[in-house]
Design an enzyme around this catalytic site. Sequence first.
Site, short mmCIF file in Angstrom:
data_model
loop_
_atom_site.label_atom_id
_atom_site.label_comp_id
_atom_site.label_asym_id
_atom_site.label_seq_id
_atom_site.Cartn_x
_atom_site.Cartn_y
_atom_site.Cartn_z
N HIS A 123 -2.57 -1.23 -3.44
CA HIS A 123 -3.74 -0.37 -3.23
C HIS A 123 -3.66 0.86 -4.13
O HIS A 123 -2.85 1.75 -3.90
CB HIS A 123 -3.84 0.06 -1.77
CG HIS A 123 -4.14 -1.07 -0.83
ND1 HIS A 123 -3.98 -0.96 0.52
CD2 HIS A 123 -4.59 -2.33 -1.06
CE1 HIS A 123 -4.32 -2.09 1.10
NE2 HIS A 123 -4.69 -2.95 0.16
N SER B 228 0.86 -1.18 0.00
CA SER B 228 0.00 0.00 0.00
C SER B 228 0.90 1.23 0.00
O SER B 228 1.74 1.38 -0.87
CB SER B 228 -0.95 -0.03 1.20
OG SER B 228 -1.88 1.03 1.15
N ASP C 40 -4.47 -4.86 6.27
CA ASP C 40 -4.74 -5.73 5.13
C ASP C 40 -3.51 -6.57 4.84
O ASP C 40 -2.40 -6.05 4.72
CB ASP C 40 -5.12 -4.88 3.91
CG ASP C 40 -5.63 -5.72 2.75
OD1 ASP C 40 -6.13 -6.83 3.01
OD2 ASP C 40 -5.53 -5.26 1.60
#
Length: 405
Positions: A245, A218, A342
């Site tokens: 992401h 991310s 995540d």
Amino acid sequence: MTRVLVVDDSRFMRTVIGNALEAAGYDIETASNGSEAVETVATFDPDVVTMDVEMPEMGGIDAVERIMTTNPTPILMLSVHTERGAEATLDALERGAVDFLHKPDGSDSRNIAHLSDDVVDAVDELAEADVSSVALARASAAAYATRSGRADSAGRGTTTGNAVAGGGSETRLNPDTGTIDPGPGPGIGAPIDPDEDAAPVAVDGDRADAPTVVLGASTGGPKIVERLFERLPADLEAKVLVVQHMPPGFTERFADRLDANSAYDVSEAADRDWVRAGEVAVAPGNHHLEVARNVNGALRLRLDDGKRVHGVRPSIDVTMESAAERVSDALCGIVLTGMGRDGAAGIEAIKAAGGRTIAQDEATSPVFGIPCQAIETGCVDTIAPANGIAEAIVDAFTTDGENDE
């Protein structure tokens, strides 16, 4: 008080974003173009910079390069949601920016209020970024300047301290601790050799057949993922799934950049695609990527636009959990820098399925949230710096468990 510099050529955007950050308790300064931003960073010494991409006199991309080679600071890019904007944003990330948000353009339900909230949330996280990890981006910017022939006597093309994220420190796997130990890095002011660590890792000994890699990242991830793919050897013959992401549009351009700088065939995933040895599928923005089937060493993919997981779509957990359930060949899961948790459940699932697991270390993670959460599960086999991830992947799939370059 935490200081934030807001850089945008639109007075309206400077006012809206500045007011939102002031209401959140930040000390704000503004600049209307890249030249002003470079000067203000030197005097205001902000903890975080928000940076528009396209501005007069000096744009955001050049400003990022200047700032990261002189006063390393976490920079959040604000980009228009277009193909040109996506490419420019990825250029800024390569030169040292840590993360980005796209400005609302009427193509979805996001509006200025949503952007303001997202900026405050992102600044909250970036304000806690480890300064030492931000300094790693200085090496990235210096290496970019060197590759572009832009290094000069003012200091671009040099770095201070150990540029472990991409600048030539030697690494070796420590079998006792499960971590990759960095060797001596360049000394203070040592020149960066952009090609020193860019060569693919050697595959020594026997390797697993048809291995599968699932990689999640991310905030701060794009430039680290790009660097990783420069070093991932073609003769590993892995099948790779990447979850970064990003919103729609950006993932396609990201896949194109990986393809141009990798020995692997990289593309944005489409529903019902097959991924075979030497191929990479990047999860498209706004869709979860799942492994639907594993047939004769090839993976059949499925895209899902269902509910967000941990507030994101695509989700690292969704991809890793589907791989853990359906991949019967050698499997390795990797989590890199980013906010949130995540990937933690995905790492647990891959470990439970008998796969190997790797997490980026704190020192080289611009934001240590995702790797930290994964490590805290107790299911991470190897903790490695950014420039040691490719080596750790090769080690995971070789029989001796220790790769010597």
